[in-house]
Design a protein around this motif. Structure first.
Motif, short mmCIF file in Angstrom:
data_model
loop_
_atom_site.label_atom_id
_atom_site.label_comp_id
_atom_site.label_asym_id
_atom_site.label_seq_id
_atom_site.Cartn_x
_atom_site.Cartn_y
_atom_site.Cartn_z
N ALA A 11 0.41 -1.28 0.45
CA ALA A 11 0.06 -0.04 -0.53
C ALA A 11 0.76 1.22 -0.08
O ALA A 11 0.45 2.04 -0.13
CB ALA A 11 -0.59 0.47 1.38
N GLY A 12 2.63 0.61 0.37
CA GLY A 12 2.82 2.23 0.31
C GLY A 12 3.10 2.54 -1.60
O GLY A 12 2.47 2.15 -2.59
N ALA A 79 9.63 -1.21 4.77
CA ALA A 79 10.75 -0.43 5.09
C ALA A 79 10.06 1.11 6.04
O ALA A 79 9.40 1.08 6.10
CB ALA A 79 11.85 -0.15 4.45
N LYS A 149 19.44 -2.16 5.17
CA LYS A 149 19.02 -2.59 3.69
C LYS A 149 20.21 -3.75 3.37
O LYS A 149 20.37 -4.61 2.60
CB LYS A 149 19.19 -1.56 2.95
CG LYS A 149 17.81 -0.61 3.10
CD LYS A 149 16.76 -1.68 2.83
CE LYS A 149 15.31 -1.19 2.98
NZ LYS A 149 13.95 -1.31 1.99
N TYR A 174 17.33 0.25 -6.28
CA TYR A 174 16.31 1.33 -6.94
C TYR A 174 17.67 2.48 -6.29
O TYR A 174 17.85 2.69 -5.03
CB TYR A 174 15.22 1.56 -5.58
CG TYR A 174 14.97 0.76 -5.85
CD1 TYR A 174 14.61 -0.62 -6.17
CD2 TYR A 174 13.57 1.16 -4.51
CE1 TYR A 174 13.64 -1.36 -5.88
CE2 TYR A 174 12.33 -0.21 -4.30
CZ TYR A 174 12.21 -1.08 -4.79
OH TYR A 174 11.30 -2.27 -5.10
N ALA A 177 13.39 6.69 -7.52
CA ALA A 177 12.38 6.53 -7.65
C ALA A 177 11.32 7.54 -7.29
O ALA A 177 11.67 8.63 -6.95
CB ALA A 177 11.37 5.15 -6.46
P1 NAD Z 1 6.09 3.81 1.76
O1 NAD Z 1 6.40 4.50 2.56
O2 NAD Z 1 5.67 4.71 0.44
O3 NAD Z 1 5.86 1.90 1.97
C1 NAD Z 1 6.30 1.47 2.47
C2 NAD Z 1 4.97 0.87 3.07
O4 NAD Z 1 5.17 -0.58 3.85
C3 NAD Z 1 4.15 1.53 3.50
O5 NAD Z 1 2.78 1.12 3.08
C4 NAD Z 1 4.24 0.94 4.90
O6 NAD Z 1 2.69 1.19 5.46
C5 NAD Z 1 4.33 -0.79 4.83
N1 NAD Z 1 5.22 -0.44 6.29
C6 NAD Z 1 6.48 -0.27 6.76
N2 NAD Z 1 6.89 -0.86 7.88
C7 NAD Z 1 5.65 -2.64 7.80
C8 NAD Z 1 5.43 -2.92 8.95
N3 NAD Z 1 6.78 -3.48 9.77
N4 NAD Z 1 4.66 -3.68 8.34
C9 NAD Z 1 3.69 -4.22 7.83
N5 NAD Z 1 3.21 -2.50 6.69
C10 NAD Z 1 4.66 -1.89 6.62
O7 NAD Z 1 8.35 3.76 0.90
P2 NAD Z 1 8.18 3.86 -0.58
O8 NAD Z 1 8.94 4.80 -0.83
O9 NAD Z 1 7.20 3.29 -1.37
O10 NAD Z 1 9.51 2.93 -0.61
C11 NAD Z 1 9.52 1.41 -0.83
C12 NAD Z 1 11.13 0.34 -0.11
O11 NAD Z 1 11.88 1.24 -1.17
C13 NAD Z 1 10.75 0.92 0.97
O12 NAD Z 1 11.28 -0.69 1.26
C14 NAD Z 1 12.40 1.78 0.81
O13 NAD Z 1 13.57 1.63 1.87
C15 NAD Z 1 12.74 1.07 -0.94
N6 NAD Z 1 13.53 2.59 -1.56
C16 NAD Z 1 13.14 3.69 -2.13
C17 NAD Z 1 13.23 5.04 -2.83
C18 NAD Z 1 12.71 5.44 -2.81
O14 NAD Z 1 13.13 6.33 -3.47
N7 NAD Z 1 11.39 5.93 -2.52
C19 NAD Z 1 15.06 4.65 -2.56
C20 NAD Z 1 15.33 3.27 -2.71
C21 NAD Z 1 14.76 2.24 -1.64
#
Ligand code: NAD
Ligand code: UDP
Length: 335
Positions: A11-12, A79, A149, A174, A177
């Motif tokens: 849902a993220g 995360a 990570k 990544y 993003a």
């Molecule tokens: P986000 O915060 O939008 O999505 C993370 C989702 O995980 C959320 O819906 C949150 O509710 C859920 N969550 C977190 N901890 C939880 C738990 N303990 N139990 C159940 N649900 C949990 O983040 P995003 O930007 O979509 O990033 C997704 C992943 O990609 C992350 O692991 C992040 O570290 C990695 N990442 C993101 C980017 C970026 O540019 N956004 C870059 C590199 C890596």
């Protein structure tokens, strides 16, 4: 029969785009998310998507979910991911990120699930000596976020190497993003928002105050930091391809995912001006702690092994898609 994928953190921001793509590619999906950061609206209205509200550290609920839906593989997006917060509260990051991954891997083991795609990050490389980062560039994270990570990547490695193990994993690192889905009404809505592109959009819309440009005295062409922005739909395609590759070949691997082009903060502001035909109100501000001058991916391995190719390599293209989402939803999912 359609295969079922359990998408933890679906849902993220990135997860919700991948969920939509998995459905397009004929998978059934179970989104498992605590909604502690994500948005339920981002996954509603999709056929073949079930939702379980729960924490990834809750082994009992994971067991029930695995037994009920019998997924063949897991994608793990959950995360905490704010670099600054990780410096202030490192144990929160070890608890949720490392603790969450341990819990998920143990539940996979108990339930005979062998395949996982894991969201890793360019932050595992820290401040590398090379500007173009390949898979074997030395890893030296500069903050607890990147450290957790990398710890998970190492854990996946050893867990898959164990003589009694049948686990296979793909770690996708990544870079930055950005952008939003072209047809579904989903996009980036983090709180707090720390990322450059949404902050540029908010500055244009007047909802986030003036943009702060963190430092213009870096060793880069215009003095501002250079990053590799990758469209969230290109990232999503890489997940679909990595999943199929891993299951079909029964192999593990790590892949850097960027579009291979570096854009400075000023390039992003310039593109936003062109695309939106609006001014970007900004001020120069001091450097943000821990920002390396340049991070650009070499994604040759993902291209040759997975047959993946980013389709949106122009900044204007990425900004246009982010702008559509921010115009429709100036306050994110609240609108
Ligand atoms: P986000 O915060 O939008 O999505 C993370 C989702 O995980 C959320 O819906 C949150 O509710 C859920 N969550 C977190 N901890 C939880 C738990 N303990 N139990 C159940 N649900 C949990 O983040 P995003 O930007 O979509 O990033 C997704 C992943 O990609 C992350 O692991 C992040 O570290 C990695 N990442 C993101 C980017 C970026 O540019 N956004 C870059 C590199 C890596
Ligand atoms: N940045 C900025 N102002 C902001 C947000 C980010 O100048 O409001 C800069 C930041 O210093 C970095 C680049 O934009 O050089 C990308 O930052 P972001 O947080 O989007 O991604 P990161 O590369 O840190 O993961």
């Amino acid at each position: 029969d359609q295969q079922t994928i359990l998408v933890a953190g679906g849902a993220g921001y990135i997860g919700s785009h991948v969920v939509a793509d998995l459905v397009e590619n004929k998978y059934n999906v179970v989104v498992y998310d605590s909604l502690y950061k994500g948005h339920k609206q981002s996954i509603v209205g999709l056929k073949n998507v079930a939702f379980v509200k729960g924490d990834v550290r809750d082994g009992d609920l994971l067991d029930k979910t695995f037994k009920r839906f019998e997924p063949v593989a897991v994608m793990h997006f959950c995360a905490d991911s704010l670099v600054g917060e990780s410096v202030i509260d490192p144990l929160k990051y070890y608890d949720n990120n490392v603790g969450g991954a341990i819990s998920l891997l143990q539940a996979m083991g108990r339930n005979g699930v062998d395949y996982i795609v894991f969201s890793s990050t360019a932050a595992i490389f820290g401040d590398p000596e090379v500007d173009i980062i390949s898979e074997d560039t030395p890893k030296a994270p500069k903050n607890p976020y990147g450290e957790t990570k990398l710890a998970i990547e190492r854990m996946l490695h050893w867990a898959s190497e164990s003589p009694s193990s049948t686990l296979k994993y793909v770690a996708l690192r990544y870079f930055n993003a950005a952008g939003a889905h072209p047809t579904r009404d989903i996009g980036e809505d983090h709180s707090p928002e720390t990322h450059l592109i949404p902050n540029v959009m908010k500055a244009i819309q007047g909802s986030g105050g003036r943009l702060k440009v963190f430092g213009n005295d870096y060793q880069t062409p215009d003095g501002t930091c250079v990053r590799d922005y990758i469209h969230v739909m290109d990232l999503s395609q890489a997940h679909v391809k990595a999943l199929a590759w891993m299951i079909h070949n029964d192999l593990s691997g790590q892949f850097n995912l960027g579009n291979g082009n570096g854009f400075s903060v000023m390039d992003v502001i310039g593109s936003a001006k062109t695309v939106t035909q609006r001014e970007v109100p900004y001020d120069l501000a001091p450097r943000r702690a821990g920002d390396p001058p340049t991070l650009v991916a070499n994604s040759v391995k993902a291209k040759s092994v997975l047959g993946w190719r980013p389709e949106h390599d122009s900044m204007d293209d990425i900004i246009a898609s982010a702008w559509r989402w921010h115009q429709a939803h100036p306050a994110g999912y609240k609108d």
